[in-house]
Write an enzyme that holds these catalytic residues in place. Structure first.
Site, PDB file in Angstrom:
ATOM      1  N   LYS A 182      -5.584   8.947  -6.848  1.00  0.00           N
ATOM      2  CA  LYS A 182      -4.986   9.344  -5.631  1.00  0.00           C
ATOM      3  C   LYS A 182      -4.377  10.723  -5.736  1.00  0.00           C
ATOM      4  O   LYS A 182      -4.271  11.315  -6.634  1.00  0.00           O
ATOM      5  CB  LYS A 182      -3.817   8.208  -5.329  1.00  0.00           C
ATOM      6  N   GLU A 193     -15.542  -0.132   1.459  1.00  0.00           N
ATOM      7  CA  GLU A 193     -14.842   1.115   0.673  1.00  0.00           C
ATOM      8  C   GLU A 193     -15.772   1.981   0.344  1.00  0.00           C
ATOM      9  O   GLU A 193     -15.726   3.157   0.424  1.00  0.00           O
ATOM     10  CB  GLU A 193     -13.844   0.612  -0.176  1.00  0.00           C
ATOM     11  N   ASN A 238       1.030   5.260  -7.075  1.00  0.00           N
ATOM     12  CA  ASN A 238       0.529   4.367  -8.098  1.00  0.00           C
ATOM     13  C   ASN A 238      -0.733   5.026  -8.846  1.00  0.00           C
ATOM     14  O   ASN A 238      -1.531   4.258  -9.404  1.00  0.00           O
ATOM     15  CB  ASN A 238       0.586   2.972  -7.878  1.00  0.00           C
ATOM     16  N   HIS A 267      -6.289   3.688  -7.021  1.00  0.00           N
ATOM     17  CA  HIS A 267      -6.635   2.230  -5.923  1.00  0.00           C
ATOM     18  C   HIS A 267      -7.853   1.839  -6.584  1.00  0.00           C
ATOM     19  O   HIS A 267      -8.578   2.531  -7.012  1.00  0.00           O
ATOM     20  CB  HIS A 267      -7.029   2.884  -4.397  1.00  0.00           C
ATOM     21  N   TYR A 288      -7.775   2.331   5.195  1.00  0.00           N
ATOM     22  CA  TYR A 288      -6.608   1.376   5.070  1.00  0.00           C
ATOM     23  C   TYR A 288      -6.371   0.376   5.964  1.00  0.00           C
ATOM     24  O   TYR A 288      -5.163   0.038   6.491  1.00  0.00           O
ATOM     25  CB  TYR A 288      -5.316   1.835   4.439  1.00  0.00           C
TER      26      TYR A 288
HETATM   27  P1  CMP Z   1      -3.629   0.348  -3.036  1.00  0.00           P
HETATM   28  O1  CMP Z   1      -4.449  -0.503  -4.383  1.00  0.00           O
HETATM   29  O2  CMP Z   1      -4.109   1.750  -2.616  1.00  0.00           O
HETATM   30  O3  CMP Z   1      -3.691  -0.621  -1.712  1.00  0.00           O
HETATM   31  C1  CMP Z   1      -2.722  -0.240  -0.557  1.00  0.00           C
HETATM   32  C2  CMP Z   1      -1.509   0.541  -1.167  1.00  0.00           C
HETATM   33  O4  CMP Z   1      -0.489   0.329  -0.532  1.00  0.00           O
HETATM   34  C3  CMP Z   1      -1.154   0.235  -2.605  1.00  0.00           C
HETATM   35  O5  CMP Z   1      -2.166   0.504  -3.558  1.00  0.00           O
HETATM   36  C4  CMP Z   1       0.284   1.022  -2.770  1.00  0.00           C
HETATM   37  O6  CMP Z   1      -0.004   2.063  -3.482  1.00  0.00           O
HETATM   38  C5  CMP Z   1       0.734   0.951  -1.328  1.00  0.00           C
HETATM   39  N1  CMP Z   1       1.951   0.435  -1.202  1.00  0.00           N
HETATM   40  C6  CMP Z   1       2.978   1.020  -0.846  1.00  0.00           C
HETATM   41  N2  CMP Z   1       4.025  -0.086  -0.378  1.00  0.00           N
HETATM   42  C7  CMP Z   1       3.545  -1.271  -0.646  1.00  0.00           C
HETATM   43  C8  CMP Z   1       4.047  -2.615  -0.868  1.00  0.00           C
HETATM   44  N3  CMP Z   1       5.248  -2.810  -0.452  1.00  0.00           N
HETATM   45  N4  CMP Z   1       3.237  -3.567  -1.343  1.00  0.00           N
HETATM   46  C9  CMP Z   1       1.937  -3.216  -1.454  1.00  0.00           C
HETATM   47  N5  CMP Z   1       1.116  -1.906  -1.393  1.00  0.00           N
HETATM   48  C10 CMP Z   1       2.108  -0.971  -1.211  1.00  0.00           C
END
Ligand code: CMP
Length: 142
Positions: A9, A126, A112, A115, A49
């Site tokens: 990311k 995806e 984070n 993904h 998303y």
């Molecule tokens: P990702 O695996 O990219 O899929 C969706 C993303 O939304 C997740 O990682 C998180 O980085 C982001 N995200 C932000 N807030 C939340 C939340 N409250 N719960 C889950 N995902 C979240």
């Protein structure tokens, strides 16, 4: 063999962690069968998303994912989807196991580092979002 879609990311790129995270994934046994660097816009991030469109964090997620370039890649391994999720750790780094990518490098649930697809169906959607079939190579390397 199974394939999964990973994204390094914008925070991973900003923090100059692309090499370290790629090395971590390769050492965990994943082969890279496609990779590129892209800067998503609101349309492409929103489409990627789409499954989260109704979630309260959707707008912030799109804002973050469009904040800089990211590195989508397709990884291949036996049981790739589940093994990749184990390798990166829980969505929230505070909940992630020791030694996982998110525990090592992520700041928060929102930022984070990586993904990963969560099912064969989402992996297919995806992967097709970022790569044509012609861009997926046979990687016979180590
Ligand atoms: P990702 O695996 O990219 O899929 C969706 C993303 O939304 C997740 O990682 C998180 O980085 C982001 N995200 C932000 N807030 C939340 C939340 N409250 N719960 C889950 N995902 C979240």
């Amino acid at each position: 063999m199974q394939r999964t879609l990973a994204i390094l990311k914008p925070d991973c790129v900003r923090k100059n962690l692309v090499g370290k995270v790629l090395a971590h994934l390769q050492e965990a046994g994943f082969k890279i069968v496609a990779m590129k660097m892209v800067h998503l816009n609101a349309k492409t991030a929103g489409e990627f998303y789409a499954v989260h469109k109704q979630r309260p964090f959707f707008n912030d997620l799109v804002k973050f994912m469009t904040s800089g370039p990211c590195v989508p890649l397709v990884l291949e391994k036996e049981n790739a989807i589940q093994d990749y999720r184990k390798t990166i750790g829980a969505t929230d780094p505070a909940q992630a196991d020791e030694g996982t990518v998110r525990k090592l490098y992520a700041d928060s649930k929102e930022q984070n580092i990586v993904h990963g697809s969560d099912s064969p169906e989402s992996a297919a959607y995806e992967i097709a979002h970022f790569f044509s079939n012609a861009e997926l190579v046979d990687n016979f390397g180590a």
